[in-house]
Structures are given as structure tokens and as C-alpha cells.
Design a protein around this motif. Sequence first.
Motif, PDB file in Angstrom:
ATOM      1  N   SER A 121      25.821  70.552  29.140  1.00 32.58           N
ATOM      2  CA  SER A 121      24.612  69.833  29.532  1.00 32.58           C
ATOM      3  C   SER A 121      23.417  70.499  28.875  1.00 32.58           C
ATOM      4  CB  SER A 121      24.424  69.842  31.052  1.00 32.58           C
ATOM      5  OG  SER A 121      25.427  69.099  31.695  1.00 32.58           O
ATOM      6  N   TRP A 122      22.388  69.709  28.611  1.00 35.11           N
ATOM      7  CA  TRP A 122      21.136  70.244  28.097  1.00 35.11           C
ATOM      8  C   TRP A 122      20.365  70.903  29.242  1.00 35.11           C
ATOM      9  CZ3 TRP A 122      20.362  70.367  22.974  1.00 35.11           C
ATOM     10  CH2 TRP A 122      21.148  69.517  22.184  1.00 35.11           C
ATOM     11  N   PRO A 123      19.286  71.625  28.946  1.00 34.36           N
ATOM     12  CA  PRO A 123      18.491  72.246  30.023  1.00 34.36           C
ATOM     13  C   PRO A 123      18.104  71.242  31.099  1.00 34.36           C
ATOM     14  CG  PRO A 123      17.777  73.072  27.885  1.00 34.36           C
ATOM     15  CD  PRO A 123      18.786  71.979  27.605  1.00 34.36           C
ATOM     16  N   ASP A 124      17.997  71.738  32.310  1.00 31.20           N
ATOM     17  CA  ASP A 124      17.665  70.926  33.488  1.00 31.20           C
ATOM     18  C   ASP A 124      18.726  69.881  33.795  1.00 31.20           C
ATOM     19  OD1 ASP A 124      15.173  72.269  33.769  1.00 31.20           O
ATOM     20  OD2 ASP A 124      14.271  70.927  32.291  1.00 31.20           O
ATOM     21  N   GLY A 125      19.948  70.121  33.316  1.00 37.30           N
ATOM     22  CA  GLY A 125      21.043  69.219  33.624  1.00 37.30           C
ATOM     23  C   GLY A 125      21.027  67.901  32.884  1.00 37.30           C
ATOM     24  N   LYS A 126      20.194  67.793  31.861  1.00 41.17           N
ATOM     25  CA  LYS A 126      20.125  66.551  31.099  1.00 41.17           C
ATOM     26  C   LYS A 126      21.430  66.343  30.338  1.00 41.17           C
ATOM     27  CE  LYS A 126      15.791  65.981  32.249  1.00 41.17           C
ATOM     28  NZ  LYS A 126      15.389  64.968  33.230  1.00 41.17           N
ATOM     29  N   ARG A 127      21.876  65.100  30.265  1.00 43.53           N
ATOM     30  CA  ARG A 127      23.158  64.787  29.645  1.00 43.53           C
ATOM     31  C   ARG A 127      23.032  64.199  28.237  1.00 43.53           C
ATOM     32  NH1 ARG A 127      27.169  67.352  31.271  1.00 43.53           N
ATOM     33  NH2 ARG A 127      28.614  65.635  30.777  1.00 43.53           N
TER      34      ARG A 127
END
Length: 221
Positions: free
Chosen positions: A21-27
Motif C-alpha cells: 500500500s502507498w502511504p496512508d493506506g492508499k491503494r
Amino acid sequence: MQLPYHDRYAYSPIVDRPDYSWPDGKRLAVYLGLNIEHFAFGAGEGHLLTVPGVAPDARTFAWRDYGNRVGVWRCLELFDELNLPAAHLINTTVFDYAPRIVDALKARGDEFIGHGRTNAERHGHMWESDEKRFLQEVRDSIERASGTPPRGWMAPWMAATHRTPDLLKEVGFRFPDGLAGRRSATLDEDARRPNDEHTLPARDQRQPSDPGEASFTGAIS
């Protein structure tokens, strides 16, 4: 039978890799990459819209140059309207040919990505020393024009030699192109960390099941 291989990473199916996942849980991550290219008139390589005309083929040159005269400005207008940052894969000959484009990109604070000198040439035939000088020339030209050394690279025509990733690292680029179905990769030296998904290893650093795999075919994303 074993086929020739680049020896930069071992085969690794995506179903066996850790979830990412990307930072802050971004998909999902999206970037806008705009190719800004300059072609020679009546000489060198070039895209064709249709069958080639009689040399010097003014019609085809006009089509190739449309982006610098019209297309790039329409795109920047739209990016501004939507408040979108962009990265520009730009030939360095654009700096002298169309300096207004450089001014507009700098005013937006956009990133310049190395894209060779001109798409009228390919560098995949160069000897190692010539290729290194070529990459240094592009790097230095972008730094002079933009005020910042470039980090990314995508070659004209996505050309490459077997040495290109190593030379890119040597002259200061960090991100290579040609990534097909890969997670982002860098050319950093210190990325032999466990579970690191972001490194393109040098030829002498390959490890079995290397998690830092990325296509080496020449470019930067």
C-alpha cells in the motif's frame, strides 16, 4: 534450455509477494507523464502518422511538432484547471527550440524527467564511454534549464544497452523506465534491505528471489 538473461533479478510471481500500500493506506497512485519531444526536419528517427511522404516530408514534421506548438499548451491548461501536478519526459533540444515551454513547466513547479536529447536519435548502439557522456550531457542540460538535477529517465524510443542501468546510477539518475507490471524501482545502492520493493540491483548484486526486482530494459518511471 536456458535463454540469455539480464541477471538483475530472479523470477518472482506477483502472487507470492507481500501486499503493498502507498502511504496512508492508499491503494492506487497515478502520475501524469507528458512526453515533450523535438524532431529533426527531414532527418533522423521519427514517428509516422501515415505513410512517409517525399523527403523532407514537411507534413510529417508538422504533425510531430504539433505538440510543442499546440498540444503541450492545451495539456498544461487542463492540468491547471484541474490543479494537477505533472512530470515531463522532455528532450533537451526543446530547451533551445521552445524555451517558453521550459518557463511554463518551471512556473508550475513540475518535474523534468530525462528523455534524451531528441527523439530523432536512439542511443542503444553507443559504446559504454559514449553512452555515459550522453547521459551526463542530458543530466547537466536539465539541471541548467530547470535548476534541479533530474531523478527519472526514459530514453527516446525506450532504447537501452546492457549497461544502461549501471550508467544511469553512476551519473546520478534514480528511477528507471521500462517497468512492466512492476512496483516502482530506484537505482539506489543501499536497497538490499529485507522486503525492499524499490530497488533495481546492479549486475553484481543479484540475489536469489531478490524482492527489489524491476524491468531493466532501459527506462525510468
